[in-house]
Design a protein around this motif. Structure first.
Motif, PDB file in Angstrom:
ATOM      1  N   GLU A 298      -9.064   6.351   1.059  1.00 10.70           N
ATOM      2  CA  GLU A 298      -8.982   5.006   0.996  1.00 10.70           C
ATOM      3  C   GLU A 298      -9.607   4.416   2.427  1.00 10.70           C
ATOM      4  O   GLU A 298     -10.536   3.500   2.553  1.00 10.70           O
ATOM      5  CB  GLU A 298      -7.605   4.305   0.897  1.00 10.70           C
TER       6      GLU A 298
ATOM      7  N   ASP B 184       3.802   1.739  -1.532  1.00 10.99           N
ATOM      8  CA  ASP B 184       4.359   1.799  -2.978  1.00 10.99           C
ATOM      9  C   ASP B 184       3.003   2.102  -3.890  1.00 10.99           C
ATOM     10  O   ASP B 184       3.189   3.227  -4.697  1.00 10.99           O
ATOM     11  CB  ASP B 184       4.760   0.319  -3.405  1.00 10.99           C
ATOM     12  N   ASP B 185       1.979   1.772  -3.559  1.00  8.59           N
ATOM     13  CA  ASP B 185       0.783   2.276  -4.311  1.00  8.59           C
ATOM     14  C   ASP B 185       0.456   3.840  -4.147  1.00  8.59           C
ATOM     15  O   ASP B 185       0.328   4.599  -5.108  1.00  8.59           O
ATOM     16  CB  ASP B 185      -0.662   1.692  -3.863  1.00  8.59           C
ATOM     17  N   ILE B 186       0.598   4.286  -2.766  1.00  8.38           N
ATOM     18  CA  ILE B 186       0.164   5.372  -2.557  1.00  8.38           C
ATOM     19  C   ILE B 186       1.286   6.530  -3.136  1.00  8.38           C
ATOM     20  O   ILE B 186       1.175   7.644  -3.665  1.00  8.38           O
ATOM     21  CB  ILE B 186       0.058   5.779  -1.174  1.00  8.38           C
TER      22      ILE B 186
ATOM     23  N   GLY C 264      -0.331  12.479   0.183  1.00 13.12           N
ATOM     24  CA  GLY C 264      -0.251  11.025   0.709  1.00 13.12           C
ATOM     25  C   GLY C 264      -1.235  10.688   1.842  1.00 13.12           C
ATOM     26  O   GLY C 264      -2.022   9.771   1.773  1.00 13.12           O
TER      27      GLY C 264
ATOM     28  N   ALA D 251       3.153   5.850  -5.692  1.00  9.33           N
ATOM     29  CA  ALA D 251       3.117   6.133  -7.106  1.00  9.33           C
ATOM     30  C   ALA D 251       1.831   7.025  -7.476  1.00  9.33           C
ATOM     31  O   ALA D 251       2.040   7.642  -8.520  1.00  9.33           O
ATOM     32  CB  ALA D 251       2.925   4.598  -7.788  1.00  9.33           C
ATOM     33  N   GLU D 252       1.092   7.130  -6.720  1.00  6.36           N
ATOM     34  CA  GLU D 252      -0.131   7.612  -6.889  1.00  6.36           C
ATOM     35  C   GLU D 252       0.159   9.361  -6.636  1.00  6.36           C
ATOM     36  O   GLU D 252      -0.188  10.178  -7.555  1.00  6.36           O
ATOM     37  CB  GLU D 252      -1.534   7.422  -6.190  1.00  6.36           C
ATOM     38  N   VAL D 253       0.902   9.533  -5.729  1.00  8.11           N
ATOM     39  CA  VAL D 253       1.455  10.970  -5.460  1.00  8.11           C
ATOM     40  C   VAL D 253       2.214  11.419  -6.616  1.00  8.11           C
ATOM     41  O   VAL D 253       2.156  12.609  -7.333  1.00  8.11           O
ATOM     42  CB  VAL D 253       2.212  10.949  -4.178  1.00  8.11           C
TER      43      VAL D 253
ATOM     44  N   ARG E  89       2.294  10.419  -9.691  1.00  6.29           N
ATOM     45  CA  ARG E  89       1.083  10.318 -11.007  1.00  6.29           C
ATOM     46  C   ARG E  89       0.626  11.748 -11.139  1.00  6.29           C
ATOM     47  O   ARG E  89       0.361  12.345 -11.746  1.00  6.29           O
ATOM     48  CB  ARG E  89       0.248   9.276 -10.960  1.00  6.29           C
ATOM     49  N   ARG E  90       0.292  12.162  -9.595  1.00  2.00           N
ATOM     50  CA  ARG E  90      -0.629  13.461  -9.509  1.00  2.00           C
ATOM     51  C   ARG E  90       0.314  14.821  -9.478  1.00  2.00           C
ATOM     52  O   ARG E  90      -0.127  15.749 -10.193  1.00  2.00           O
ATOM     53  CB  ARG E  90      -1.445  13.560  -8.358  1.00  2.00           C
TER      54      ARG E  90
ATOM     55  N   LEU F 151      -4.623  10.641   0.440  1.00  4.33           N
ATOM     56  CA  LEU F 151      -5.010   9.587  -0.309  1.00  4.33           C
ATOM     57  C   LEU F 151      -5.327   8.277   0.604  1.00  4.33           C
ATOM     58  O   LEU F 151      -6.449   7.509   0.640  1.00  4.33           O
ATOM     59  CB  LEU F 151      -3.904   9.140  -1.193  1.00  4.33           C
TER      60      LEU F 151
ATOM     61  N   TYR G 109       0.775  -1.301  -0.183  1.00  5.30           N
ATOM     62  CA  TYR G 109      -0.017  -0.142   0.102  1.00  5.30           C
ATOM     63  C   TYR G 109       0.871   1.264  -0.076  1.00  5.30           C
ATOM     64  O   TYR G 109       0.404   2.157  -0.711  1.00  5.30           O
ATOM     65  CB  TYR G 109      -0.937  -0.039   1.322  1.00  5.30           C
TER      66      TYR G 109
END
Length: 551
Positions: A237, A201-203, A230, A205-207, A209-210, A233, A199
């Motif tokens: 979730e 790594d997922d967050i 972060g 990566a999303e930071v 991306r944004r 997000l 989780y």
């Protein structure tokens, strides 16, 4: 006649008996207890009120019980009243009086079981409140199920309940979370005191991306960006997971707002000025030992920084300023010391200690194949809400978590909850409801309409009486669940009701077969079955569990 109505009758009859003898009826308890005896041959209900009060008024228990039996025997709806042993009173209701329970259920529908014992109370119910540094673990999942059910139960007794989630978004744990995100974004291992798991790594990566340029920012700006995005997000979730679990909150309160608004500083200043804090060893202390704490607690540390409890005090002040007269905190097993601290905080601010109520929940473990399930697919180190829901579904998870007292640790058998058999408690209860719904559909196909005014005096079979009396217990079960903050009582009751129905179904045919015409007994039994279905649906709704019509 419900058990509560019978209890009222017993008490009013006892008042008459005592007054007729010039004795003080104030010795009677406010609520007389009537219970179903273990042996049905002893009657429908029994009470020991004569044993409770006889000595206080100078009578022999059996003598008082006999006088009470004579008074009650003439009451409407009572068939017999007999004395047993040293002074027990066994009561048997007339069949038509029991039928009034069925009429009441059919009349009140979804509202049956509700009361007004907490009318006028404004309750703040805070639960889950997991740190926003990872997915909700099993302990938080237990509180999500139990807390939501408790909120429903309290509201069903007339309380104005606000469900609140306290985001701990201030302090060192947030810094560790943010540093873990940054490390992941840089392709580095997590800090020694950080958080790990997919989780993170997922967050991270999303930071990126944004905010593609996040890593090129100066260190302070980068940290602030990862914190803002972060943590946000992670918040979203958590909220989505709770919503998917059927648990929604009225208020999401951010700890950081108490510091940013100056609320912490204001309440500390007030407590210093009022003398509610004392100064020692260059720090400011709360007299929490006066409420049973093992030691007084530092509110302002020797370096001038507020301790964690300073935020708790400001938060409690904020709740009371919002008009709540009871603040219930549902906390984990490692928070037992908070009971005295929070009560001491209330007293320090001039409130009654009883404005605070703390419920402590014990640990939850998953078991599969007789062995503990320890690792999450996503969180790495803990099992999460998503893991449990994926394994057994929302209904089974919520029901299983809510059917035990939170005072005890809980081992959840995943293999059992996956079974579609009567061994699985939630399946057992839901299947009873589906079976009853099917019965109503079959009746409709036969063009047999359910009659709320059926002749319920025909329901004389012992299994019919047992089912009616079990249905009648629902209001008192619900009232006790609210009073003791124990929603698991509702689950256990539903299992008893399902059992009473299944036993009735095994011996009593409801619908006619072949060319048979429906009889008065048909209509009485069909109405009884609809009452049972309604109460099962009402109880499952209070637990946040569905009442399926087909299974």
């Amino acid at each position: 006649m419900t058990p509560s109505a019978l209890a009222d009758l017993v008490r009013s009859s006892a008042v008459k008996v005592l007054e007729a003898r010039g004795l003080d009826h104030n010795v009677l308890p406010d609520a007389v207890t009537v219970e179903r005896p273990r042996n049905p041959e002893h009657g429908d209900y029994a009470t020991n009120v004569a044993l409770q009060v006889a000595k206080k008024v100078g009578m022999k228990p059996r003598e008082l019980a006999e006088a009470l039996a004579e008074e009650i025997a003439g009451a409407e709806g009572v068939d017999t009243a007999e004395v047993a042993g040293p002074g027990f009173l066994n009561l048997r209701l007339a069949a038509d009086a029991q039928g009034e329970i069925v009429r009441r259920v059919l009349s009140e529908g979804d509202a049956f079981g509700r009361g007004d014992a907490l009318a006028g109370r404004k309750i703040n119910l805070e639960f889950v409140s997991a740190n926003p540094t990872g997915p909700i673990h099993l302990g938080g999942t237990r509180w999500a199920a139990v807390g939501d059910a408790l909120g429903r139960v309290l509201a069903a007794q007339g309380a104005d309940v606000t469900r609140e989630y306290y985001f701990n978004d201030a302090g060192a744990q947030i810094d560790r979370f943010v540093n873990s995100l940054i490390a992941s974004a840089l392709g580095e291992p997590p800090p020694e005191d950080g958080y790990a798991g997919a989780y993170i790594d997922d967050i991270a990566a999303e930071v990126l991306r944004r905010e593609p340029s996040a890593l090129s920012l100066p260190e302070d700006e980068r940290h602030e960006l990862f914190r803002r995005v972060g943590v946000g997000l992670m918040f979203e979730e958590i909220k989505q997971s709770l919503h998917d679990f059927g648990t929604d909150f009225d208020v999401f309160f951010h700890e950081d707002s108490l510091h940013a608004s100056g609320a912490v500083g204001d309440v500390v200043a007030e407590l210093k000025e009022s003398g509610s804090l004392y100064h020692a060893d260059n720090a400011w202390w709360l007299r929490s030992t006066e409420q049973g704490d093992d030691k007084d607690r530092v509110v302002i540390k020797s370096d001038g920084a507020p301790a964690y409890i300073a935020g708790d005090i400001a938060y409690l002040r904020d709740k009371i300023n919002r008009g709540f007269d009871l603040c219930i905190y549902m906390l984990g097993a490692d928070h037992h010391g908070y009971i005295a601290r929070l009560k001491a905080a209330a007293v320090a601010m001039g409130y009654d200690a009883d404005v605070v109520e703390v419920l402590i929940g014990q640990m939850v473990n998953l078991v599969s194949g007789g062995k503990p399930v320890r690792m999450s697919k996503r969180a790495g180190t803990v099992v999460t809400m998503e893991d449990l829901v994926e394994a057994v579904g929302v209904d089974a998870a919520r029901y299983e978590l809510a059917r035990y007292s939170v005072d005890s640790s809980l081992d959840i058998d995943l293999d059992l909850l996956r079974k579609h058999t009567n061994e699985n408690p939630v399946f057992y209860v839901q299947y009873a409801h589906a079976r009853l719904a099917s019965l109503q559909r079959n009746a409709a196909e036969l063009k047999i309409e359910m009659k709320p005014d059926a002749d319920f005096s025909l329901l004389t079979h012992p299994r019919e009486g047992d089912l009616i009396r079990t249905i009648g217990e629902f209001p008192s079960v619900l009232a006790k669940a609210a009073e003791l903050r124990e929603p698991h009582r509702v689950a256990r009751y539903l299992e008893s009701l399902a059992s009473a129905y299944h036993k009735f179904y095994d011996v009593a045919r409801v619908l006619p077969q072949g060319d048979e015409e429906p009889t008065d007994l048909t209509y009485a039994r069909l109405a009884l079955c609809e009452a049972a279905r309604q109460v099962l649906a009402n109880g499952l709704s209070l637990l946040g569990v569905s009442a399926p019509e087909r299974m």
